[in-house]
Motif scaffolding. Structure first.
Motif, mmCIF file in Angstrom:
data_model
loop_
_atom_site.group_PDB
_atom_site.id
_atom_site.type_symbol
_atom_site.label_atom_id
_atom_site.label_comp_id
_atom_site.label_asym_id
_atom_site.label_seq_id
_atom_site.Cartn_x
_atom_site.Cartn_y
_atom_site.Cartn_z
ATOM 1 N N THR A 42 9.553 22.769 -8.265
ATOM 2 C CA THR A 42 10.680 21.983 -8.480
ATOM 3 C C THR A 42 10.851 21.437 -10.441
ATOM 4 O O THR A 42 10.417 21.615 -11.544
ATOM 5 C CB THR A 42 9.747 20.312 -7.986
ATOM 6 N N ALA A 44 11.592 18.929 -11.080
ATOM 7 C CA ALA A 44 10.621 17.612 -11.575
ATOM 8 C C ALA A 44 9.581 17.745 -12.326
ATOM 9 O O ALA A 44 9.350 18.676 -12.185
ATOM 10 C CB ALA A 44 10.812 16.697 -10.197
ATOM 11 N N LYS A 45 9.238 17.085 -13.632
ATOM 12 C CA LYS A 45 8.608 16.359 -14.033
ATOM 13 C C LYS A 45 7.130 15.679 -13.993
ATOM 14 O O LYS A 45 7.122 14.030 -13.093
ATOM 15 C CB LYS A 45 8.457 16.668 -15.561
ATOM 16 N N ASN A 79 12.636 10.617 -13.301
ATOM 17 C CA ASN A 79 11.983 12.100 -13.584
ATOM 18 C C ASN A 79 12.494 12.309 -15.284
ATOM 19 O O ASN A 79 13.518 12.920 -14.562
ATOM 20 C CB ASN A 79 12.144 12.323 -12.711
ATOM 21 N N THR A 89 11.415 10.987 -7.747
ATOM 22 C CA THR A 89 11.175 12.411 -7.354
ATOM 23 C C THR A 89 12.446 12.812 -6.806
ATOM 24 O O THR A 89 14.133 12.599 -7.115
ATOM 25 C CB THR A 89 10.295 12.251 -6.224
ATOM 26 N N ASN A 90 12.627 14.013 -6.184
ATOM 27 C CA ASN A 90 13.815 15.023 -6.330
ATOM 28 C C ASN A 90 14.523 14.003 -4.744
ATOM 29 O O ASN A 90 15.783 14.071 -4.403
ATOM 30 C CB ASN A 90 13.349 16.225 -5.190
ATOM 31 N N ALA A 282 6.678 14.831 -3.175
ATOM 32 C CA ALA A 282 5.645 14.366 -4.294
ATOM 33 C C ALA A 282 5.532 12.880 -4.472
ATOM 34 O O ALA A 282 6.343 12.654 -3.303
ATOM 35 C CB ALA A 282 7.831 13.912 -4.759
ATOM 36 N N PRO A 312 5.074 15.537 -9.016
ATOM 37 C CA PRO A 312 6.037 16.458 -9.047
ATOM 38 C C PRO A 312 5.456 17.196 -7.320
ATOM 39 O O PRO A 312 4.512 17.100 -7.060
ATOM 40 C CB PRO A 312 6.431 17.237 -9.242
ATOM 41 N N SER A 313 6.519 17.548 -6.423
ATOM 42 C CA SER A 313 5.587 18.155 -5.064
ATOM 43 C C SER A 313 5.452 19.819 -5.593
ATOM 44 O O SER A 313 5.440 20.174 -6.607
ATOM 45 C CB SER A 313 6.916 18.868 -4.938
#
Ligand code: GTQ
Length: 346
Positions: A42, A44-45, A79, A89-90, A282, A312-313
């Protein structure tokens, strides 16, 4: 000469790509390894939004705009790997919403399901399909998809809660609708506590059949959930990664509270050193009580009450507690499980 050629002419390839591109066609082999990958990767952090920094900004926003003008006066928690997308999150949105004494946030309904988790203040209500519920810190409240809702604060203190919505999930399917009624606030046709009486006592209305995938109970007060965890902490060992953790349930089905969002409450004891854990959902967390450290993908964040943080995931994370901590969290687990996608690793 072999029938199978091995073309290595870059210019020829490029010319071919350009020709098929004019009719909206593209070669898979140029993109395959970004599409079908070995494991989640991902953008995402991990991140933590520190309450000491957030609170003054939230209160400052009340000097700039009213709840009514804003429709919803919210600071969105974005994010850091997904800036500009209104996502924590996504798949999920999170924000901190403020309602000042005397204000109303006008009624509307939308396809997105929403959760509220009350962070600070007393005296504000949210009204869902004509039923009002007054909110206290730690309470978890649901606004089901396509139900009219407005918020109001007839009290004397600013009230702040965290919103969680499935915006990106609904957007993925291009299935979003929004409606604003003619009147700003709903006529409250039901008495407060009606759905609590029907659904929160381990009993159900006679011959009850669930008519939607969302819990018919929309208010889960903190004291009961907190007490359940306190009792469990006396009778069983904590899970090595999660401590004592419960998922909020739809009392009519035993399933998650919403079709798209699962919610959880966990307690970890003072001195807890959690094991690494990861899952494909996530997860966004809000601290209610306690201090400690959240570590994810090699980054550590000190946490305290009212902070929000995100894992995140598939990034490994763990929790270490300096003090006994109680933490609320939410994720898209129901969607992943319905699609047979969810995985976890301890
Ligand atoms: O309270 O209905 O944070 O519609 C974002 C969109 C809250 C709400 C948000 C919304 C709401």
């Amino acid at each position: 000469m072999s029938a199978v050629m091995k073309p290595d002419n870059q210019a020829e390839r490029k010319a071919f790509y350009d020709r098929i591109d004019t009719r909206n066609v593209t070669p898979l082999w140029e993109v395959l390894h970004g599409l079908i990958i070995k494991e989640p990767n991902t953008q995402a952090k991990p991140y933590l939004w520190d309450w000491a920094q957030m609170k003054p900004w939230i209160l400052e926003s009340a000097k700039l705009i009213t709840a009514e003008e804003a429709e919803r006066r919210v600071l969105v928690l974005e994010n850091p790997g997904l800036r500009g997308k209104s996502r924590i999150t996504n798949s999920l949105y999170a924000g901190l919403q403020l309602i000042m004494p005397g204000e109303v946030a006008p009624a509307h309904r939308h396809s997105q399901s929403a959760l509220r988790f009350v962070i600070e203040g007393h005296g504000a209500y949210t009204s869902v399909e004509g039923e009002k519920v007054f909110m206290s810190p730690g309470d978890f409240i649901i606004t089901p998809s396509w139900t009219f809702h407005d918020h109001g604060n007839p009290g004397t203190e600013p009230v702040i809660w965290m919103d969680g919505l499935d915006v990106a999930i609904v957007e993925l399917f291009d299935a979003q609708f929004l409606e604003r009624p003619d009147s700003k606030v709903q006529h409250t046709s039901k008495s407060q506590g009606e759905s609590f009486a029907r659904f929160a006592t381990t009993m159900l209305p006679l011959n009850y059949r669930a008519s939607s995938g969302t819990s018919p109970l929309f208010w889960y007060p903190y004291d009961r959930s907190r007490e359940a965890l306190a009792t469990l902490s006396k009778v069983e060992d904590p899970h090595p990664a999660h401590g004592w953790k419960l998922q909020y349930a739809n009392p009519a089905t035993g399933g998650f509270v919403m079709p798209t969002i699962a919610t959880f409450l966990q307690m970890i004891p003072k001195g807890f050193r959690g094991q690494d854990y990861r899952s494909t959902d996530a997860t966004a967390f809000t601290v209610i009580e306690g201090t400690g450290t959240f570590t994810c993908a090699g980054q550590s964040f000190r946490y305290g009450p009212k902070d929000v943080f995100v894992a995140p995931s598939w990034r490994p994370w763990h929790l270490d507690a300096d003090e006994e901590s109680v933490i609320f969290s939410f994720s898209d687990r129901p969607v992943q499980q319905a699609l047979d996608l969810w995985r976890e690793q301890a």
